[in-house]
Structures are given as structure tokens and as C-alpha cells.
Design a protein around this motif. Structure first.
Motif, PDB file in Angstrom:
ATOM      1  N   LEU A 100      -6.421  -3.804   4.126  1.00  0.00           N
ATOM      2  CA  LEU A 100      -5.518  -4.668   3.657  1.00  0.00           C
ATOM      3  C   LEU A 100      -5.691  -6.145   4.038  1.00  0.00           C
ATOM      4  CD1 LEU A 100      -2.243  -2.636   4.060  1.00  0.00           C
ATOM      5  CD2 LEU A 100      -3.443  -2.960   1.963  1.00  0.00           C
ATOM      6  N   GLY A 101      -6.009  -6.312   5.170  1.00  0.00           N
ATOM      7  CA  GLY A 101      -6.078  -7.310   6.007  1.00  0.00           C
ATOM      8  C   GLY A 101      -7.575  -8.056   5.951  1.00  0.00           C
ATOM      9  N   GLY A 102      -8.457  -7.045   5.400  1.00  0.00           N
ATOM     10  CA  GLY A 102      -9.758  -7.606   5.087  1.00  0.00           C
ATOM     11  C   GLY A 102     -10.710  -7.839   6.420  1.00  0.00           C
ATOM     12  N   GLY A 103     -10.351  -7.309   7.624  1.00  0.00           N
ATOM     13  CA  GLY A 103     -11.138  -7.453   8.726  1.00  0.00           C
ATOM     14  C   GLY A 103     -10.544  -8.773   9.535  1.00  0.00           C
ATOM     15  N   PHE A 104     -11.483  -9.012  10.586  1.00  0.00           N
ATOM     16  CA  PHE A 104     -10.967 -10.092  11.422  1.00  0.00           C
ATOM     17  C   PHE A 104     -12.240 -11.321  10.956  1.00  0.00           C
ATOM     18  CE2 PHE A 104     -10.000  -6.658  14.472  1.00  0.00           C
ATOM     19  CZ  PHE A 104      -8.838  -6.884  14.245  1.00  0.00           C
ATOM     20  N   LYS A 105     -11.949 -12.386  10.877  1.00  0.00           N
ATOM     21  CA  LYS A 105     -12.577 -13.512  10.630  1.00  0.00           C
ATOM     22  C   LYS A 105     -13.577 -13.968  11.921  1.00  0.00           C
ATOM     23  CE  LYS A 105      -9.316 -16.447   8.011  1.00  0.00           C
ATOM     24  NZ  LYS A 105      -8.407 -17.187   8.360  1.00  0.00           N
ATOM     25  N   THR A 106     -13.301 -13.411  12.924  1.00  0.00           N
ATOM     26  CA  THR A 106     -14.222 -13.897  14.101  1.00  0.00           C
ATOM     27  C   THR A 106     -13.913 -12.723  15.192  1.00  0.00           C
ATOM     28  OG1 THR A 106     -14.433 -15.426  15.898  1.00  0.00           O
ATOM     29  CG2 THR A 106     -12.155 -15.169  15.018  1.00  0.00           C
ATOM     30  N   SER A 107     -14.471 -12.741  16.206  1.00  0.00           N
ATOM     31  CA  SER A 107     -14.618 -11.633  17.301  1.00  0.00           C
ATOM     32  C   SER A 107     -13.282 -11.606  17.891  1.00  0.00           C
ATOM     33  CB  SER A 107     -15.592 -11.725  18.321  1.00  0.00           C
ATOM     34  OG  SER A 107     -16.875 -11.409  17.905  1.00  0.00           O
ATOM     35  N   ILE A 108     -12.615 -10.523  17.894  1.00  0.00           N
ATOM     36  CA  ILE A 108     -11.274 -10.294  18.613  1.00  0.00           C
ATOM     37  C   ILE A 108     -11.211  -9.436  19.626  1.00  0.00           C
ATOM     38  CG2 ILE A 108      -8.898  -9.380  17.870  1.00  0.00           C
ATOM     39  CD1 ILE A 108      -9.663 -12.137  16.589  1.00  0.00           C
ATOM     40  N   LYS A 109     -10.782  -9.407  20.559  1.00  0.00           N
ATOM     41  CA  LYS A 109     -10.516  -8.569  21.747  1.00  0.00           C
ATOM     42  C   LYS A 109      -9.403  -7.705  21.893  1.00  0.00           C
ATOM     43  CE  LYS A 109     -10.147 -11.712  25.790  1.00  0.00           C
ATOM     44  NZ  LYS A 109     -10.739 -12.365  26.666  1.00  0.00           N
TER      45      LYS A 109
ATOM     46  N   ALA B  55       0.712  -1.128   0.031  1.00  0.00           N
ATOM     47  CA  ALA B  55       0.032  -0.038   0.037  1.00  0.00           C
ATOM     48  C   ALA B  55       0.827   1.185  -0.066  1.00  0.00           C
ATOM     49  CB  ALA B  55      -0.887   0.039   1.139  1.00  0.00           C
ATOM     50  N   GLY B  56       1.262   1.885  -1.225  1.00  0.00           N
ATOM     51  CA  GLY B  56       2.123   2.762  -1.241  1.00  0.00           C
ATOM     52  C   GLY B  56       3.060   2.532  -1.882  1.00  0.00           C
TER      53      GLY B  56
ATOM     54  N   THR C  77       9.226   2.458   4.594  1.00  0.00           N
ATOM     55  CA  THR C  77       8.209   1.797   4.480  1.00  0.00           C
ATOM     56  C   THR C  77       8.574   0.652   5.691  1.00  0.00           C
ATOM     57  OG1 THR C  77       8.960   0.235   2.889  1.00  0.00           O
ATOM     58  CG2 THR C  77       7.741   1.922   2.343  1.00  0.00           C
ATOM     59  N   LYS C  78       7.548   0.041   6.047  1.00  0.00           N
ATOM     60  CA  LYS C  78       7.651  -1.050   7.045  1.00  0.00           C
ATOM     61  C   LYS C  78       6.692  -2.396   6.573  1.00  0.00           C
ATOM     62  CE  LYS C  78       8.369  -2.938  11.155  1.00  0.00           C
ATOM     63  NZ  LYS C  78       8.593  -4.106  10.207  1.00  0.00           N
ATOM     64  N   LEU C  79       7.307  -3.421   6.692  1.00  0.00           N
ATOM     65  CA  LEU C  79       6.417  -4.633   6.620  1.00  0.00           C
ATOM     66  C   LEU C  79       5.825  -4.952   7.955  1.00  0.00           C
ATOM     67  CD1 LEU C  79       9.146  -7.058   4.733  1.00  0.00           C
ATOM     68  CD2 LEU C  79       7.376  -5.688   3.774  1.00  0.00           C
TER      69      LEU C  79
ATOM     70  N   TYR D 256       2.385  -7.138   4.328  1.00  0.00           N
ATOM     71  CA  TYR D 256       1.827  -5.960   4.013  1.00  0.00           C
ATOM     72  C   TYR D 256       3.185  -5.039   3.948  1.00  0.00           C
ATOM     73  CZ  TYR D 256      -2.420  -8.487   3.659  1.00  0.00           C
ATOM     74  OH  TYR D 256      -3.430  -9.468   3.265  1.00  0.00           O
ATOM     75  N   GLU D 257       3.444  -4.429   2.771  1.00  0.00           N
ATOM     76  CA  GLU D 257       4.558  -3.271   2.827  1.00  0.00           C
ATOM     77  C   GLU D 257       3.524  -1.805   3.074  1.00  0.00           C
ATOM     78  OE1 GLU D 257       7.479  -2.976  -0.197  1.00  0.00           O
ATOM     79  OE2 GLU D 257       8.314  -1.400   0.910  1.00  0.00           O
ATOM     80  N   VAL D 258       3.664  -1.145   4.098  1.00  0.00           N
ATOM     81  CA  VAL D 258       3.327   0.104   4.186  1.00  0.00           C
ATOM     82  C   VAL D 258       3.976   1.059   4.510  1.00  0.00           C
ATOM     83  CG1 VAL D 258       1.053  -1.114   4.994  1.00  0.00           C
ATOM     84  CG2 VAL D 258       2.440  -0.219   6.663  1.00  0.00           C
ATOM     85  N   GLU D 259       3.715   2.391   3.950  1.00  0.00           N
ATOM     86  CA  GLU D 259       4.565   3.430   4.219  1.00  0.00           C
ATOM     87  C   GLU D 259       4.377   3.836   5.850  1.00  0.00           C
ATOM     88  OE1 GLU D 259       3.980   6.878   1.627  1.00  0.00           O
ATOM     89  OE2 GLU D 259       4.150   5.509  -0.225  1.00  0.00           O
ATOM     90  N   MET D 260       5.313   4.205   6.580  1.00  0.00           N
ATOM     91  CA  MET D 260       5.318   4.623   7.887  1.00  0.00           C
ATOM     92  C   MET D 260       4.269   5.739   8.216  1.00  0.00           C
ATOM     93  SD  MET D 260       7.102   3.053  10.209  1.00  0.00           S
ATOM     94  CE  MET D 260       8.617   2.403  10.485  1.00  0.00           C
TER      95      MET D 260
END
Ligand SMILES: Cc1cc2nc3c(=O)[nH]c(=O)nc-3n(C[C@H](O)[C@H](O)[C@H](O)COP(=O)(O)O)c2cc1C
Ligand code: SF4
Length: 549
Positions: free
Chosen positions: A405-414, A149-150, A375-377, A390-394
Motif C-alpha cells: 500500500l505505502g509503496g515502500g520507503f523512500k529512503t533508508s529507515i531504521k 485493501a479489503g 477495519t482500521k485506518l 489506508y483502510e485495512v481489515e484488522m
């Protein structure tokens, strides 16, 4: 005494390396015999207590490793995913209990169910093919998303050695001091956790007089959840080798050591193949491209110990000493491997140099934020719809990384543990407050670290997570200083007792324990563990208060 041991180990140089020899002795059946260790001690003119003390430290050298055929990953991502009991059960259908050990972690956090059999790593659906794996011992290459992304820098496609090293050849024709200035201008900061400016460190080493200097690539990526160094080593090996060559050129070092963890067998093989390819075209060895610059590489295979990622423990490890953390100063840049000036840099930090040398320091500096450039992985685990790297700009927002990028969580995360076991524990409610850069995380009471994200599902009690964390910290403590050696063990005991009985922990005692760890520990292992624990106590007070007086 250990200074003398460094000299004695160094007498043989890197070609006949004491630690390497210990690893080779363990290959036939998992641990060297006492007779073999005595003979090695005699050859290196050191006491048997050193060879014995060293080998008994490591998971894959110690006598308990004898006869192990398979190892089940017990890293945090696999523990949170809850896949590993099944892995053990399936392996037990083929192997006896004594033949199964543990590895932490295999860097297969994107799909879990990770195990090592016969020196090869497997994960995900590989468990369904256990029969053929045990028969053929063939490795199964895993797949994960790699997206940008970037600006695309670290993930950029490799074309050919000729094209990739053209800028190295022109750098060799320029003044090495000017190359160092480019690195300083970029303000690239260490990606291994502490964020120390790389140019400054290289400058310290360059200014220390010595006929021998070393560049060490810290490829011990032990933080569960992180597999971006593995990605670079396996998929972009030349970015790492190029970075080490440049670091050598600007500091006048002639040796590059890649300390690669045992849990990444493919990485060591791939890197060796690419070193051989560079030798073939004359890009390593003596008088590279007629420049007068000499440089060569040596791979050291680690033997299973998280603390060896700490730079001074790593140096002791290469020397074949027990990998206890060293007191600083002196810093490695002045007195490191075999008492010689040494640079220790993370894989990803080194990989950034190709872009900086090719495009100039200000091009890197222009990306990201004022204080966190480039950038940062970022590694996402299997709780995401699109796990991967995912390589993103700082400065990219955390919510972009998670939701877009990650498409959200598959399940409930706390909550999420970001940046490894010494990183913070970020509750879901803080996602919108954070951006991927050193300052944002620190200012909000967390730590960017290596920027790996492990999710803690709603269904996992926070006390289970903290118990696992303290257990990990106690097991991996080098034992040099007592706040960490004893404190991590006591922390684990307290949480386990409260989790499994009516026992209530004294708040005061627990607070004292965390303060002692934070203030009294010699290194960031003991000193860093209180951060996620404090985050959990703060953000999950309701859930945790039942375990305290
Ligand atoms: C307990 C502990 C474990 C560490 N593990 C790693 C590691 O696996 N990889 C790494 O690059 N740095 C690790 N570090 C940080 C190193 O000590 C060191 O700061 C780093 O390799 C320097 O490189 P950088 O400046 O490029 O980040 C660890 C530090 C501690 C305290
Ligand atoms: S804090 Fe822990 S790992 Fe670090 S020196 Fe002390 S005992 Fe060793």
C-alpha cells in the motif's frame, strides 16, 4: 472541590460554556486579559484562580501566545523529516521571532513542512507561496492517498443525507436495547488507543440513571503521525455525526459534544456546516422523526494541549477547569461531564457505527480477527513512496501496508514509531512479525494505538529521537502526579546531557526512572512513555550503549 466546580460550570449547560468563552476572549490578541478572566469568574461564581489557572495551561490561551501570527509544527513526523528549521527561517523573512510559535501537530505528516498562518494550515510546497499566503490568508487543501485493501467501510463515498440516515430513521423505530446488542455483537473496540469494547461502555452509561447524559466525540487527535480522525471529520463528517446520534439513542443521551483540536480549523468548520444541514432536515433537535428522541450537537474548540485527548482531562477541559487527569473510579460513563453519565469515544470508533447499524453487528464481527474486528485506518508519513491513509481489515500484515500500500520507503529507515508517542518503537527487522491488530502488537511488545506510522531515518541518531520524545512528554504532562511531572523532565535532562557532553547515564538510575514512570503514573501518558524508550534500548543497544555508564 473540582466536583463543585463541575456543578458550577454545568449550571450554564453547554450553551454558555465556560471554556468556549475563554477561547472567544483569546481571539482578538491571543490571550484573555486578567480583567476579562476576573469578570468571567464572577459570572460563573468561581474563583479567579480557576479561570487564570485554566487559561495559563493552554498553548493558545496563555499570555505567551499574545501576538502570535504563525505556528510551526513541531510534531514528531515533521521533526523526523527535518523540514522545520527551513519553515522557521522562511517565516522569519515575513514575521518577527515573537510572532512565531509552535503547534504539535498539524496532521500534515504525509508531506511535512507544516505551519499555521492566520488560523489556516499549510504544508508541503505551500512554503514556496508564502508571499501570497500572507497576503490572502487562503487555506490550501492538502492531498493525500486514500486507499482501501479489503472491505471499504470508513472510506466509503458519502452519497446524500437521505440515503445515509435511512438506517438511523429505521433504528429510531426499533428498540434502542436491540441496537445496543448489535454494537455488542460487533465487538467493535475503541480506536483511540486502549481498545476498550464500545458496546460495554455504552451499556454502563445506559444503565446509569440520569436525566442528562452526554456523548463526547474525542476529536483531539494529538498523536503526531495520526491524521485519520482529521480525514473522517473533514471528508466523512456524517460518519461521525451518525455514530454520535446512535450512541445517544442507545444510552438515552441528548447531547453530543465534539471536542475538536485547534490545530484542525477546517474540521470544526466542516462539522458545523454538516450539523446545520442535519438541523435543516429535522435529523437533530426535538422529537427526531416523530420518535420522541431529542438530540443536539455542540462543538467545543480545544486550545492546544495533548493531554486533553485523555478522556478525563478532556472532560475537565470542557468544564473550563485546568485539564488535569481525574482519578478513576468513578468512570465517565457513570460520572463524567458536569458530573453526569458521559460516553467518550474516538472519532474512528464512532464512525464504525454506520456500517454496524446498517449491516448488523455480525457483519462487522466477520471482518478482521477473532478479537480485533472490523477495519482500521492506518496513516503513513512522508517517508513512504505513497504516504496517506489506508483502510485495512484488522489482521492485515504490516508488510502489506508498508510495501504494497505505502509503496515502500523512500529512503533508508531504521525504525518506526507506531501508534503515537505512547506506542512502541518497531525496528525494521520486526516488520514481518506483525499484523495490524491489537493482539499482534501487544504480544510482540509494542502497541497498536491509533496505528499511525512515523519513520525514523537511518541518519537520525536514536538518542535525538528519544530526547524529542521525553521533551514532548514533559511539555505535555498535566502535572497532576509527580512520577510523570518530574520523571519526564528528568528523562529529558539525562538524555540531553549525555547527547551534548561526555556525561554517561547510570543504567540503574535510568531503569528506576522508567519503572517509576510505568508503575507510579496516574494515567497512560507517564505510564506509556517508557514503552518506546525500552524498545529503543533493546533493539538499538549498540547505538545507545555509548551514552550509558
Ligand atoms: C495522554 C493520552 C492522550 C490521548 N489522546 C487521545 C486522542 O487524541 N484521541 C482519542 O480518541 N483518545 C485519546 N486517548 C484515549 C482516551 O483517554 C480514551 O481512551 C478514548 O477517547 C476512548 O475512546 P475509544 O474507546 O473510542 O478509543 C488518550 C489517552 C491518553 C492517556
Ligand atoms: S501521568 Fe502525567 S499526564 Fe497522566 S496524570 Fe500523571 S502527570 Fe498527568
Amino acid at each position: 472541590m473540582s466536583k463543585n466546580l463541575s456543578e458550577l460550570s454545568g449550571r450554564e449547560g453547554l450553551e454558555n460554556n465556560l471554556f468556549d468563552r475563554m477561547g472567544k476572549l483569546a481571539e482578538p490578541d491571543g490571550t484573555p486579559s486578567v480583567e476579562e478572566l476576573d469578570a468571567l469568574a464572577e459570572e460563573f461564581l468561581i474563583g479567579s484562580s480557576t479561570t487564570y489557572g485554566t487559561t495559563t495551561f493552554y498553548d493558545f490561551l496563555k499570555p505567551e501566545n499574545k501576538g502570535k501570527k504563525a505556528y510551526v509544527c513541531n510534531g514528531t513526523a515533521c521533526v523526523c523529516a527535518g523540514t522545520q528549521d527551513n519553515v522557521t527561517e522562511q517565516l522569519k523573512k515575513h514575521l518577527s521571532e515573537d510572532e512565531i510559535g509552535h503547534m504539535t501537530c498539524l496532521g500534515r505528516c504525509h508531506e511535512n513542512s507544516a505551519f499555521n498562518y492566520g488560523g489556516r494550515n499549510y504544508s508541503g510546497s505551500a512554503l514556496n507561496e508564502l508571499d501570497s499566503i500572507i497576503e490572502s490568508k487562503s487555506g490550501v487543501q492538502d492531498n493525500y492517498n486514500v486507499q482501501v485493501a479489503g472491505k471499504e467501510i470508513l472510506t466509503e463515498e458519502f452519497t446524500s443525507i437521505d440515503a445515509y440516515y435511512a438506517s438511523f430513521k429505521s433504528a429510531l423505530k426499533k428498540n434502542s436495547g436491540d441496537m445496543l446488542e448489535e454494537i455488542k455483537t460487533s465487538n467493535v473496540r475503541g480506536r483511540g488507543g486502549a481498545g476498550f469494547p464500545m458496546g460495554l461502555k455504552l451499556g454502563f452509561c445506559r444503565n446509569t440513571e440520569s436525566d442528562t447524559k452526554f456523548i463526547i466525540c474525542n476529536a483531539d487527535e494529538g498523536d503526531p503521525g495520526a491524521y485519520s480522525d482529521r480525514y473522517l471529520l473533514e471528508q466523512r463528517p456524517h460518519s461521525v455525526l451518525y455514530g454520535m446520534l446512535i450512541a445517544g439513542y442507545v444510552t438515552h443521551a441528548n447531547w453530543g459534544v465534539l471536542y475538536i483540536r485547534a490545530e484542525y480549523p477546517d474540521a470544526a468548520e466542516i462539522i458545523q456546516k454538516e450539523i446545520d444541514a442535519l438541523r435543516e432536515v429535522g435529523l437533530i433537535g426535538d422529537n427526531i422523526d416523530g420518535s420522541g428522541f431529542n438530540f443536539d450537537f455542540k462543538i467545543i474548540r480545544a486550545q492546544g494541549s495533548y493531554i486533553c485527548g485523555e478522556e478525563t482531562a478532556l472532560i475537565n477541559s470542557i468544564e473550563g477547569q485546568r485539564p488535569e487527569v481525574r482519578v478513576r473510579p468513578p468512570y465517565p460513563a457513570q460520572q463524567g461531564l458536569f458530573n453526569k453519565p458521559t460516553i467518550v469515544n474516538n472519532v474512528e470508533t464512532l464512525a464504525s457505527l454506520h456500517f454496524i447499524i446498517e449491516n448488523g453487528g455480525s457483519a462487522w464481527k466477520a471482518i478482521g480477527t477473532e478479537r480485533s474486528s472490523g477495519t482500521k485506518l492506518v496513516c503513513l508519513d512522508s517517508f513512504f513512496n505513497k504516504p496517506g491513509i489506508y483502510e485495512v481489515e484488522m489482521g492485515t500484515s504490516l508488510s502489506t501496508v508498508i510495501n504494497e500500500l505505502g509503496g515502500g520507503f523512500k529512503t533508508s529507515i531504521k525504525a518506526m514509531q507506531i501508534g503515537g508517542p505512547l506506542g512502541g518503537l518497531v525496528p525494521i527487522s520486526k516488520i514481518d512479525d506483525l499484523t495490524i491488530d491489537f493482539e499482534s502488537f501487544t504480544n510482540n511488545g509494542f502497541l497498536l494505538g491509533h496505528a499511525s506510522i512515523i519513520c525514523i531515518p537511518e541518519t537520525m541518531p536514536m538518542i535525538d529521537f528519544l530526547e524529542h520524545l521525553f521533551d514532548f512528554a514533559a511539555y505535555e504532562s498535566c502535572g497532576k502526579c509527580f512520577p510523570c511531572r518530574l520523571g519526564t523532565k528528568r528523562g529529558h535532562e539525562l538524555l540531553k546531557k549525555a547527547n551534548t557532553s561526555d556525561y554517561k547515564i547510570s543504567k540503574k538510575l535510568f531503569k528506576d526512572l522508567l519503572n517509576t514512570l510505568e508503575e507510579g503514573s496516574l494515567c497512560a501518558h507517564g505510564g506509556g512513555i517508557p514503552l518506546p524508550v525500552k524498545n529503543a534500548m533493546h533493539y538499538f543497544e549498540d547505538e545507545m550503549k555509548g551514552y550509558f555508564e
